[in-house]
Design a protein around this motif. Structure first.
Motif, PDB file in Angstrom:
ATOM      1  N   ALA A   1       0.559  -1.136  -0.431  1.00  0.00           N
ATOM      2  CA  ALA A   1      -0.212  -0.057  -0.105  1.00  0.00           C
ATOM      3  C   ALA A   1       1.044   1.629   0.084  1.00  0.00           C
ATOM      4  O   ALA A   1       0.525   2.529  -0.406  1.00  0.00           O
ATOM      5  CB  ALA A   1      -0.958   0.004   1.168  1.00  0.00           C
TER       6      ALA A   1
ATOM      7  N   ASN B   1       0.611   1.828  -3.840  1.00  0.00           N
ATOM      8  CA  ASN B   1      -0.501   1.618  -4.547  1.00  0.00           C
ATOM      9  C   ASN B   1      -1.042   2.125  -3.804  1.00  0.00           C
ATOM     10  O   ASN B   1      -2.368   1.726  -2.398  1.00  0.00           O
ATOM     11  CB  ASN B   1      -0.300  -0.090  -4.686  1.00  0.00           C
ATOM     12  N   ASN B   2      -1.030   3.134  -2.705  1.00  0.00           N
ATOM     13  CA  ASN B   2      -2.289   3.900  -2.308  1.00  0.00           C
ATOM     14  C   ASN B   2      -3.174   5.342  -3.108  1.00  0.00           C
ATOM     15  O   ASN B   2      -3.851   5.511  -1.929  1.00  0.00           O
ATOM     16  CB  ASN B   2      -1.561   4.516  -0.956  1.00  0.00           C
TER      17      ASN B   2
ATOM     18  N   ASP C   1      -5.580   3.073  -8.303  1.00  0.00           N
ATOM     19  CA  ASP C   1      -4.660   1.836  -7.442  1.00  0.00           C
ATOM     20  C   ASP C   1      -6.410   1.534  -6.477  1.00  0.00           C
ATOM     21  O   ASP C   1      -6.203  -0.021  -7.885  1.00  0.00           O
ATOM     22  CB  ASP C   1      -3.952   1.845  -7.000  1.00  0.00           C
ATOM     23  N   VAL C   2      -6.720   1.825  -5.887  1.00  0.00           N
ATOM     24  CA  VAL C   2      -8.124   1.280  -6.128  1.00  0.00           C
ATOM     25  C   VAL C   2      -9.398   0.672  -6.371  1.00  0.00           C
ATOM     26  O   VAL C   2      -9.715  -0.721  -6.612  1.00  0.00           O
ATOM     27  CB  VAL C   2      -8.436   1.737  -4.104  1.00  0.00           C
ATOM     28  N   ARG C   3      -8.865   1.703  -7.732  1.00  0.00           N
ATOM     29  CA  ARG C   3     -10.000   1.577  -8.780  1.00  0.00           C
ATOM     30  C   ARG C   3     -10.031   0.663  -9.299  1.00  0.00           C
ATOM     31  O   ARG C   3     -11.016  -0.335  -9.401  1.00  0.00           O
ATOM     32  CB  ARG C   3     -10.517   2.842  -8.833  1.00  0.00           C
TER      33      ARG C   3
ATOM     34  N   LEU D   1      -8.365  -2.453  -8.234  1.00  0.00           N
ATOM     35  CA  LEU D   1      -8.270  -2.987  -7.331  1.00  0.00           C
ATOM     36  C   LEU D   1     -10.103  -3.465  -7.621  1.00  0.00           C
ATOM     37  O   LEU D   1      -9.651  -5.119  -7.270  1.00  0.00           O
ATOM     38  CB  LEU D   1      -8.074  -3.268  -6.352  1.00  0.00           C
TER      39      LEU D   1
ATOM     40  N   VAL E   1      -2.934  -6.796   1.625  1.00  0.00           N
ATOM     41  CA  VAL E   1      -2.543  -5.548   1.680  1.00  0.00           C
ATOM     42  C   VAL E   1      -1.825  -4.930   2.539  1.00  0.00           C
ATOM     43  O   VAL E   1      -1.976  -4.761   3.291  1.00  0.00           O
ATOM     44  CB  VAL E   1      -3.732  -4.839   1.427  1.00  0.00           C
TER      45      VAL E   1
ATOM     46  N   VAL F   1      -2.728   4.384   1.923  1.00  0.00           N
ATOM     47  CA  VAL F   1      -4.160   4.314   1.464  1.00  0.00           C
ATOM     48  C   VAL F   1      -4.633   5.621   1.983  1.00  0.00           C
ATOM     49  O   VAL F   1      -4.851   6.383   3.518  1.00  0.00           O
ATOM     50  CB  VAL F   1      -4.575   3.285   1.419  1.00  0.00           C
TER      51      VAL F   1
ATOM     52  N   ALA G   1      -9.039   6.839  -1.550  1.00  0.00           N
ATOM     53  CA  ALA G   1      -9.109   5.948  -1.955  1.00  0.00           C
ATOM     54  C   ALA G   1      -9.655   4.319  -0.917  1.00  0.00           C
ATOM     55  O   ALA G   1      -9.895   4.152  -1.753  1.00  0.00           O
ATOM     56  CB  ALA G   1      -7.766   5.076  -1.845  1.00  0.00           C
ATOM     57  N   PHE G   2      -9.528   4.756   0.293  1.00  0.00           N
ATOM     58  CA  PHE G   2     -10.227   4.225   1.452  1.00  0.00           C
ATOM     59  C   PHE G   2     -11.871   4.393   1.106  1.00  0.00           C
ATOM     60  O   PHE G   2     -12.334   3.051   1.095  1.00  0.00           O
ATOM     61  CB  PHE G   2     -10.001   4.582   2.532  1.00  0.00           C
TER      62      PHE G   2
ATOM     63  N   LEU H   1     -13.345   2.494  -1.438  1.00  0.00           N
ATOM     64  CA  LEU H   1     -12.742   0.979  -1.108  1.00  0.00           C
ATOM     65  C   LEU H   1     -14.283   0.637  -0.610  1.00  0.00           C
ATOM     66  O   LEU H   1     -14.368  -0.420  -0.440  1.00  0.00           O
ATOM     67  CB  LEU H   1     -11.795   0.384  -0.642  1.00  0.00           C
TER      68      LEU H   1
END
Length: 383
Positions: free
Chosen positions: A95, A98-99, A103-105, A107, A125, A131, A135-136, A139
């Motif tokens: 993370a 990739n934070n 990156d989350v999208r 994933l 992770v 993150v 981004a959180f 998710l």
């Protein structure tokens, strides 16, 4: 073949190998056995206590071709691939790099796909606290209602930075700092298996310096073993790793307890000559006073003091020559000076004055004893 570091060679491969974390391993094994595996886990704790290793073992247990099992077999193709980091359905993400929201999208888009070979798609992770908030938030929906084939395993050393909305969607497991004795026993097992000759006292020094981290202890042991051939001793460990000589530390403690300021000051001078850090020496001196207090007050203190038997006997003899009240006063004085030593541009000078103050501490005379002396004096004067 290239050399494999001890920390990698001895990385836990089964739940039983995770020392000092029985409360975590038992819960995870029971969940697998009863078919109550949650879709999101959060492993928290200091570095080197087994968080990432536990995540990989859990992934292997869930994907094992002979399972799901409360322990992976480590022999089937799935277990071997996860150990090698090449299983297509077990994805490890750092993370720290990739934070971002993108990156989350990415994933979220990938979790829709069914597993290629395993029963589930598992995402591990690491350092998830890195993150970003945005981004959180992206998710959250997936974390609350993920596809049935997906399991998230988050690992972090700083859970305070994770959003409460994320915490509430995960099963949290707090990994404890590993006790010194437990690390010591594990290092003994490693040395016995690898045919390494090293004294018990030297291993205990390494275990104490690791600060509750098994990985740190193994890395320190690796460094020590590079020192030379033959049986390694405490003196060699001190020399190799730059630890403070325990003999010097106890010399200062003895001088302080018996009230010998000249000897105590000479000990501090030797600390500076050897190039030891004054701040670290003050911390170890404070810890030694703590051990002295425990030994003075607790009949069987061996289980509460992580020291070799000879050091315990030395402190026991010292404790017999003073009082718990005097030890407490010295502890309080040094604890109060510790912050000054840490912040000072001349920590050695502050340490010298602090040690002199410790050496001047005298035992309290109980009020009752003073009253008795006054009464006796009055009687002598009256007669």
């Amino acid at each position: 073949m290239s050399y494999l570091a001890i920390a990698r060679k001895w990385r836990p491969q089964r739940f039983e190998d995770l020392v000092g974390q029985g409360h975590v391993t038992r819960t995870l094994q029971n969940a697998i056995r009863m078919g109550r595996v949650h879709h999101a886990f959060l492993f928290t704790g200091a570095r080197g206590v087994g968080k990432t290793s536990a995540a990989r073992i859990l992934a292997k247990a869930l994907q094992c071709e002979n399972g799901p099992a409360d322990n992976p077999c480590n022999e089937c193709g799935a277990c071997r691939e996860i150990t090698a980091g090449s299983h297509p359905d077990v994805v490890e993400i750092d993370a720290a790099s990739n934070n971002r929201v993108d990156d989350v999208r990415d994933l979220i888009e990938k979790v829709r796909y069914l597993p290629a070979r395993g029963r589930r798609r598992i995402y591990i992770v690491d350092e998830v606290h890195m993150v970003t908030t945005q981004a959180f938030n992206a998710l959250l929906k997936t974390l609350e209602e993920p596809p049935p084939h997906v399991v998230f395993i988050f690992a972090t050393t700083d859970p305070q930075k994770i959003l409460d909305t994320v915490l509430s969607r995960c099963q949290r497991f707090d990994f404890k700092m590993i006790p010194v004795r437990t690390i010591h026993e594990r290092l003994k097992e490693i040395c016995a298996t690898d045919g390494v000759r090293i004294t018990d006292g030297a291993l205990l020094l390494v275990a104490r310096e690791a600060g509750g981290s098994m990985r740190d202890a193994q890395s320190l042991l690796d460094q020590v073993l590079s020192f030379g051939e033959g049986e390694l001793t405490e003196e060699q460990v001190v020399q190799t790793l730059g630890f403070i000589d325990r003999t010097l530390l106890h010399d200062v403690i003895e001088a302080v307890v018996v009230g010998d300021p000249a000897r105590a000051l000479d000990g501090v001078r030797r600390v500076q000559e050897f190039g030891y850090d004054a701040r670290q020496f003050a911390k170890e001196l404070l810890e030694a006073l703590r051990h002295l207090m425990v030994i003075a007050l607790v009949p069987d203190a061996s289980r509460l003091v992580d020291l070799p038997a000879d050091e315990q006997q030395r402190l026991k003899a010292l404790a017999a020559g003073t009082t718990p009240e005097a030890i407490q006063r010295r502890f309080d004085l040094l604890a109060g000076a510790l912050d000054d030593i840490a912040r000072s541009e001349t920590p050695g000078m502050i340490l010298e004055v602090s040690v002199l103050r410790l050496a001047r501490v005298r035992p309290y005379v109980p009020v009752e004893a003073l009253v008795e002396r006054l009464v006796a004096l009055e009687r002598r004067l009256a007669s």
